[in-house]
Design a protein around this motif. Structure first.
Motif, mmCIF file in Angstrom:
data_model
loop_
_atom_site.group_PDB
_atom_site.id
_atom_site.type_symbol
_atom_site.label_atom_id
_atom_site.label_comp_id
_atom_site.label_asym_id
_atom_site.label_seq_id
_atom_site.Cartn_x
_atom_site.Cartn_y
_atom_site.Cartn_z
ATOM 1 N N VAL A 1 -2.170 -0.790 -9.801
ATOM 2 C CA VAL A 1 -1.194 -1.316 -9.505
ATOM 3 C C VAL A 1 -0.342 -1.841 -10.788
ATOM 4 O O VAL A 1 0.546 -2.922 -10.388
ATOM 5 C CB VAL A 1 -2.487 -3.325 -9.377
ATOM 6 C CG1 VAL A 1 -3.480 -2.755 -8.435
ATOM 7 C CG2 VAL A 1 -2.352 -3.893 -10.948
ATOM 8 N N GLU A 2 -0.508 -0.988 -11.641
ATOM 9 C CA GLU A 2 0.843 -1.319 -13.183
ATOM 10 C C GLU A 2 2.163 -1.762 -11.798
ATOM 11 O O GLU A 2 2.436 -1.124 -11.106
ATOM 12 C CB GLU A 2 1.390 -0.272 -13.203
ATOM 13 C CG GLU A 2 1.932 -0.155 -15.234
ATOM 14 C CD GLU A 2 1.890 1.061 -15.387
ATOM 15 O OE1 GLU A 2 1.954 0.816 -16.700
ATOM 16 O OE2 GLU A 2 1.053 2.327 -15.054
ATOM 17 N N THR B 1 2.819 -4.650 -10.695
ATOM 18 C CA THR B 1 3.053 -5.542 -9.952
ATOM 19 C C THR B 1 2.652 -7.196 -9.827
ATOM 20 O O THR B 1 2.644 -7.877 -9.106
ATOM 21 C CB THR B 1 2.045 -4.652 -8.674
ATOM 22 O OG1 THR B 1 0.401 -5.918 -8.749
ATOM 23 C CG2 THR B 1 1.850 -4.140 -7.804
ATOM 24 N N VAL C 1 0.101 -8.333 -11.045
ATOM 25 C CA VAL C 1 -1.281 -8.817 -9.644
ATOM 26 C C VAL C 1 -2.539 -8.047 -11.220
ATOM 27 O O VAL C 1 -2.197 -7.317 -11.841
ATOM 28 C CB VAL C 1 -1.801 -7.852 -8.849
ATOM 29 C CG1 VAL C 1 -3.839 -7.633 -8.841
ATOM 30 C CG2 VAL C 1 -0.968 -8.143 -7.778
ATOM 31 N N ARG D 1 -0.774 -10.819 3.546
ATOM 32 C CA ARG D 1 1.004 -11.208 3.573
ATOM 33 C C ARG D 1 0.988 -12.758 4.575
ATOM 34 O O ARG D 1 1.852 -13.174 4.626
ATOM 35 C CB ARG D 1 1.443 -9.644 4.245
ATOM 36 C CG ARG D 1 2.579 -9.381 3.174
ATOM 37 C CD ARG D 1 2.912 -8.109 3.923
ATOM 38 N NE ARG D 1 2.315 -7.452 5.190
ATOM 39 C CZ ARG D 1 2.268 -6.317 5.188
ATOM 40 N NH1 ARG D 1 1.889 -5.751 3.831
ATOM 41 N NH2 ARG D 1 1.477 -5.366 6.188
ATOM 42 N N ARG E 1 -3.276 -1.171 -4.753
ATOM 43 C CA ARG E 1 -2.350 -0.951 -4.749
ATOM 44 C C ARG E 1 -1.544 -1.823 -2.944
ATOM 45 O O ARG E 1 -0.477 -3.075 -3.427
ATOM 46 C CB ARG E 1 -1.299 0.427 -4.568
ATOM 47 C CG ARG E 1 0.363 0.335 -4.334
ATOM 48 C CD ARG E 1 0.099 0.221 -6.439
ATOM 49 N NE ARG E 1 2.095 -0.571 -7.061
ATOM 50 C CZ ARG E 1 2.418 -0.753 -7.767
ATOM 51 N NH1 ARG E 1 1.911 0.045 -8.671
ATOM 52 N NH2 ARG E 1 3.847 -0.652 -7.692
ATOM 53 N N ALA F 1 -2.391 -5.104 -3.691
ATOM 54 C CA ALA F 1 -1.209 -6.166 -4.951
ATOM 55 C C ALA F 1 0.491 -6.170 -4.190
ATOM 56 O O ALA F 1 0.538 -7.414 -4.555
ATOM 57 C CB ALA F 1 -1.610 -4.933 -6.105
ATOM 58 N N GLU F 2 0.901 -5.578 -3.245
ATOM 59 C CA GLU F 2 2.242 -5.505 -2.706
ATOM 60 C C GLU F 2 2.220 -6.447 -1.738
ATOM 61 O O GLU F 2 3.639 -6.720 -1.297
ATOM 62 C CB GLU F 2 2.317 -4.046 -2.054
ATOM 63 C CG GLU F 2 2.887 -3.116 -3.899
ATOM 64 C CD GLU F 2 3.417 -1.243 -2.991
ATOM 65 O OE1 GLU F 2 3.138 -1.175 -2.004
ATOM 66 O OE2 GLU F 2 3.646 -1.568 -3.787
ATOM 67 N N THR F 3 1.105 -7.026 -1.260
ATOM 68 C CA THR F 3 1.374 -8.675 -0.336
ATOM 69 C C THR F 3 1.631 -9.395 -0.558
ATOM 70 O O THR F 3 1.710 -10.985 -0.059
ATOM 71 C CB THR F 3 -0.295 -8.107 0.552
ATOM 72 O OG1 THR F 3 -1.527 -9.046 -1.059
ATOM 73 C CG2 THR F 3 -0.475 -7.364 0.989
ATOM 74 N N GLN G 1 -2.108 -12.722 -6.359
ATOM 75 C CA GLN G 1 -1.828 -12.618 -7.498
ATOM 76 C C GLN G 1 -3.296 -11.955 -8.576
ATOM 77 O O GLN G 1 -2.723 -11.835 -9.534
ATOM 78 C CB GLN G 1 -1.548 -14.506 -8.134
ATOM 79 C CG GLN G 1 -0.515 -15.410 -8.036
ATOM 80 C CD GLN G 1 -0.656 -15.768 -6.763
ATOM 81 O OE1 GLN G 1 -0.701 -16.575 -6.265
ATOM 82 N NE2 GLN G 1 0.638 -15.454 -6.075
#
Length: 283
Positions: A121-122, A124, A126, A228, A252, A255-257, A260
Motif C-alpha cells: 500500500v506504499e 496511499t 493508508v 467507496r 492495494r 487502500a485505493e478506495t 485510512q
C-alpha cells in the motif's frame, strides 16, 4: 511497547518451560568450562524483530554470555546474513538456543509479513494495523513485531478503547435500543479522551453510527464498491477502517478506495515463523 518487566517475565517463563530441571544433555555431555561462539544466520530473507528478546534469553540463562546484535529491529536482511553473534559458556548458549530462536523466528515472521502488506500500500497513506488476534501471553511481543515491519497497532486491550462489534450491536437490537441513541449515551458516560470504534457490515448502518458520534467506523467485509460508497457517505466525519478477509492480493485495491486504515488479523494469527538458525562456529 515491551516493558522490561514483561520482557523478563515472559522470557523467564519460556526458559522455565523448556528446561524445568536444567538442560540435562548439555550438563551431561559438555565440560563445565567449555566455551562456544555461535551466529544467528538467516536461512531466508526477511525483516528482523525481537533482538532484545533474543538477547534476554541468553542473559537470563547465564549473565556471562555475550550477545552482539548486528541488526536493529525493522532492518531487512537476505538469506545467509548473520543477524547476531553469541559467545560464552557453551552450556548456557545451548540451553537458551531454542527459546531465543522461537521468539525471534516468530517475531521476525510477523515483521516480514507486515512489511509485505505495508509495501503493497506504499504511497496511499493508508495504515496497516494489527488486531487482538494474538497469541495469549505474547501480545506485546507480536505487536512490537508489527511495528518492526512498518505496521501500526490497534487497541491493545478491551480496556483501551470502545469497540462495538456485531455481537454488541445485536444485543442492542434485540433489546429494542436505537443504536445512535445508545452511542450518544455511552459517549456521555465515557471520558472525553476515549476513542469509539463501531463495526458495521452494511451500508444502511452508517447513518446511525455517524449520528451516534463514532470516531472510527470499521467497515467489515465490504466490497470495493461499497467501501467507496461508505467513504463518500462518511465525508470525513469519522476515520474509515476496512477489515475482513484482507489479503496481499487485495490490500492495494482496498487502500485505493479512500479508507485510512486497513486492519489485518493475519499479521499475527497467520504469520509463518521465519527460518533462522543458530550455528556454532567451527574451529
Amino acid at each position: 511497547m515491551i516493558t522490561r518487566a514483561t520482557l523478563h517475565r515472559t522470557v523467564a517463563a519460556a526458559l522455565e518451560e523448556d528446561a524445568p530441571w536444567g538442560d540435562i544433555t548439555s550438563q551431561a555431555l559438555l565440560p563445565e568450562d567449555a566455551r562456544a561462539t555461535a551466529d544467528l544466520i538467516a536461512r531466508e530473507p526477511g525483516v528482523f524483530s525481537g533482538g532484545d528478546v533474543f538477547a534476554a534469553a541468553f542473559a537470563l540463562t547465564d549473565p556471562a554470555i555475550r550477545v552482539d546484535l548486528h541488526l536493529a529491529d525493522g532492518d531487512r536482511f537476505e538469506s545467509g546474513d548473520a543477524l547476531a553473534s553469541v559467545s560464552g559458556p557453551a552450556r548456557g548458549i545451548l540451553t537458551a538456543e531454542r527459546v531465543a530462536l522461537n521468539f525471534t523466528q516468530r517475531m521476525s515472521g510477523i515483521a516480514t509479513l507486515t512489511a509485505a502488506y505495508a509495501d503493497a500500500v506504499e504511497g496511499t497513506g493508508v495504515r496497516i494495523a494489527d488486531t487482538r488476534k494474538t497469541t495469549p501471553g505474547l501480545r506485546d511481543f507480536e505487536r512490537h513485531a508489527v511495528l518492526s515491519g512498518g505496521g501500526s497497532n490497534h487497541r491493545r486491550t478491551l480496556s483501551d478503547a470502545v469497540m462495538a462489534k456485531d455481537n454488541h450491536l445485536e444485543v442492542l437490537r434485540q433489546g429494542g435500543q436505537d443504536l445512535a441513541t445508545a452511542l450518544r449515551e455511552a459517549l456521555a458516560r465515557l471520558p472525553h479522551t476515549t476513542h469509539v470504534v463501531v463495526e458495521v457490515d452494511r451500508l444502511d448502518q452508517l447513518t446511525a453510527v455517524l449520528d451516534g458520534g463514532a470516531d472510527t467506523v470499521l467497515l467489515d467485509n465490504f466490497s470495493l464498491e461499497d467501501l467507496r460508497t461508505a467513504v463518500a457517505l462518511m465525508a470525513g466525519r469519522a476515520t474509515a477502517e476496512a477489515s475482513g478477509g484482507v489479503t496481499l492480493e487485495s490490500v492495494r485495491a482496498i487502500a485505493e478506495t479512500g479508507v485510512q486504515v486497513i486492519s489485518v488479523g493475519a499479521l499475527t494469527h497467520s504469520a509463518r515463523a521465519l527460518d533462522l538458525g543458530l550455528d556454532v562456529r567451527i574451529g
